[in-house]
Motif scaffolding. Structure first.
Motif, mmCIF file in Angstrom:
data_model
loop_
_atom_site.group_PDB
_atom_site.id
_atom_site.type_symbol
_atom_site.label_atom_id
_atom_site.label_comp_id
_atom_site.label_asym_id
_atom_site.label_seq_id
_atom_site.Cartn_x
_atom_site.Cartn_y
_atom_site.Cartn_z
ATOM 1 N N GLN A 114 9.281 50.074 87.162
ATOM 2 C CA GLN A 114 8.576 51.178 86.508
ATOM 3 C C GLN A 114 8.933 52.521 87.172
ATOM 4 O O GLN A 114 9.063 53.535 86.482
ATOM 5 N N LEU A 115 9.088 52.492 88.486
ATOM 6 C CA LEU A 115 9.485 53.732 89.172
ATOM 7 C C LEU A 115 10.864 54.172 88.685
ATOM 8 O O LEU A 115 11.106 55.366 88.471
ATOM 9 N N LYS A 116 11.749 53.213 88.470
ATOM 10 C CA LYS A 116 13.086 53.553 87.949
ATOM 11 C C LYS A 116 12.982 54.127 86.539
ATOM 12 O O LYS A 116 13.668 55.107 86.205
ATOM 13 N N ALA A 117 12.129 53.524 85.722
ATOM 14 C CA ALA A 117 11.939 54.024 84.356
ATOM 15 C C ALA A 117 11.349 55.437 84.384
ATOM 16 O O ALA A 117 11.766 56.323 83.630
ATOM 17 N N PHE A 118 10.383 55.650 85.286
ATOM 18 C CA PHE A 118 9.770 56.963 85.412
ATOM 19 C C PHE A 118 10.811 58.000 85.864
ATOM 20 O O PHE A 118 10.887 59.110 85.324
ATOM 21 N N SER A 119 11.605 57.632 86.863
ATOM 22 C CA SER A 119 12.636 58.541 87.370
ATOM 23 C C SER A 119 13.634 58.889 86.281
ATOM 24 O O SER A 119 14.075 60.046 86.181
ATOM 25 N N SER A 120 13.963 57.915 85.455
ATOM 26 C CA SER A 120 14.891 58.158 84.356
ATOM 27 C C SER A 120 14.294 59.153 83.355
ATOM 28 O O SER A 120 14.974 60.078 82.891
ATOM 29 N N ALA A 121 13.016 58.986 83.051
ATOM 30 C CA ALA A 121 12.336 59.910 82.125
ATOM 31 C C ALA A 121 12.323 61.325 82.702
ATOM 32 O O ALA A 121 12.617 62.305 82.012
ATOM 33 N N LEU A 122 12.011 61.419 83.979
ATOM 34 C CA LEU A 122 11.956 62.728 84.636
ATOM 35 C C LEU A 122 13.345 63.373 84.658
ATOM 36 O O LEU A 122 13.497 64.573 84.421
ATOM 37 N N TYR A 123 14.342 62.550 84.915
ATOM 38 C CA TYR A 123 15.711 63.041 84.952
ATOM 39 C C TYR A 123 16.137 63.587 83.584
ATOM 40 O O TYR A 123 16.798 64.628 83.489
ATOM 41 N N GLN A 124 15.724 62.891 82.532
ATOM 42 C CA GLN A 124 16.048 63.362 81.171
ATOM 43 C C GLN A 124 15.441 64.738 80.909
ATOM 44 O O GLN A 124 16.083 65.620 80.332
ATOM 45 N N LEU A 125 14.194 64.927 81.346
ATOM 46 C CA LEU A 125 13.536 66.221 81.115
ATOM 47 C C LEU A 125 14.154 67.311 81.998
ATOM 48 O O LEU A 125 14.231 68.475 81.603
ATOM 49 N N ARG A 126 14.594 66.922 83.183
ATOM 50 C CA ARG A 126 15.297 67.856 84.062
ATOM 51 C C ARG A 126 16.605 68.318 83.402
ATOM 52 O O ARG A 126 16.947 69.487 83.415
ATOM 53 N N ARG A 127 17.295 67.366 82.808
ATOM 54 C CA ARG A 127 18.609 67.638 82.216
ATOM 55 C C ARG A 127 18.518 68.585 81.023
ATOM 56 O O ARG A 127 19.419 69.367 80.774
ATOM 57 N N MET A 134 19.353 58.259 91.280
ATOM 58 C CA MET A 134 18.846 59.493 90.642
ATOM 59 C C MET A 134 18.641 60.552 91.724
ATOM 60 O O MET A 134 17.908 60.312 92.678
ATOM 61 N N LEU A 135 19.283 61.659 91.576
ATOM 62 C CA LEU A 135 19.210 62.675 92.603
ATOM 63 C C LEU A 135 18.302 63.816 92.140
ATOM 64 O O LEU A 135 18.546 64.420 91.101
ATOM 65 N N PHE A 136 17.251 64.082 92.892
ATOM 66 C CA PHE A 136 16.363 65.200 92.596
ATOM 67 C C PHE A 136 16.410 66.136 93.788
ATOM 68 O O PHE A 136 15.706 65.931 94.776
ATOM 69 N N ASP A 137 17.275 67.145 93.720
ATOM 70 C CA ASP A 137 17.479 67.964 94.912
ATOM 71 C C ASP A 137 17.379 69.466 94.628
ATOM 72 O O ASP A 137 18.034 70.258 95.292
ATOM 73 N N ASP A 138 16.567 69.843 93.641
ATOM 74 C CA ASP A 138 16.372 71.276 93.385
ATOM 75 C C ASP A 138 15.616 71.872 94.576
ATOM 76 O O ASP A 138 14.487 71.477 94.865
ATOM 77 N N ASN A 139 16.243 72.810 95.265
ATOM 78 C CA ASN A 139 15.627 73.334 96.484
ATOM 79 C C ASN A 139 14.588 74.422 96.178
ATOM 80 O O ASN A 139 14.341 74.757 95.016
ATOM 81 N N VAL A 140 13.984 74.952 97.234
ATOM 82 C CA VAL A 140 12.896 75.924 97.088
ATOM 83 C C VAL A 140 13.332 77.121 96.240
ATOM 84 O O VAL A 140 12.602 77.567 95.355
#
Ligand SMILES: [Zn+2]
Length: 166
Positions: A134-147, A1-7
């Motif tokens: 759980q961290l993977k599940a959390f990251s997946s949830a966050l990724y869905q909201l990002r998308r 999961m890539l979270f790379d939105d910069n400043v």
């Protein structure tokens, strides 16, 4: 999961929305009293850690986002047959004075000025400890909201996910 939105990406979220940066924590207290900001409280879904350099105050829409995130994460846990593990919010809204204090300790923290607007908070991924599924599940949830355009997210090497609500 890539979270790379910069400043610069996060800054887009402040162009039309967000509080004026407050000189001191007193200003943040005023915004809490007049209900511009709401206070985050620990629940069965997430832990609000005692912050050193920020207040657990955010715009109401950020509280709504956090509730949506907790719900989406709980669905992910169910789908993966995991016990829900509460996530930890480790930073909220800062004042200019508190950013100044931070900067004397960490020259890199200029980017954290985004915490001045009431739309940005941090979640500690190290707080998941050994609960990697759980961290993977959390990251997946966050990724869905990002998308679906509800937030920007930056993975920080200091142990946090820096999240700005759109
Ligand atoms: Zn942050």
């Amino acid at each position: 999961m890539l979270f790379d939105d910069n400043v610069a990406v996060h800054e887009q979220a402040y162009q039309t929305e967000g509080i004026q940066p407050q000189a001191s924590d007193t200003g943040l207290e005023v915004l809490l009293t007049n209900e511009t900001l709401v206070k985050l409280r620990s629940s069965q879904y997430y832990i609000v850690r005692d912050f050193n350099y920020s207040k657990p105050y955010l715009l109401p829409k950020a509280q709504v986002f956090i509730d949506t995130l907790a719900y989406t994460y709980s669905i992910e846990c169910q789908a993966r047959e995991l016990a829900y593990f509460p996530f930890t919010i480790s930073s909220g809204t800062r004042s200019v004075a508190s950013v100044g204090k931070l900067m004397t300790q960490n020259s890199n923290s200029i980017k954290n000025s985004s915490h001045l607007k009431g739309k940005t908070f941090d979640v500690s991924y190290t707080a998941f400890g050994d609960n990697k599924p759980q961290l993977k599940a959390f990251s997946s949830a966050l990724y869905q909201l990002r998308r679906v355009g509800k937030c920007y997210v930056k993975y920080e090497r200091n142990g946090t996910l820096h999240i700005t609500v759109i």
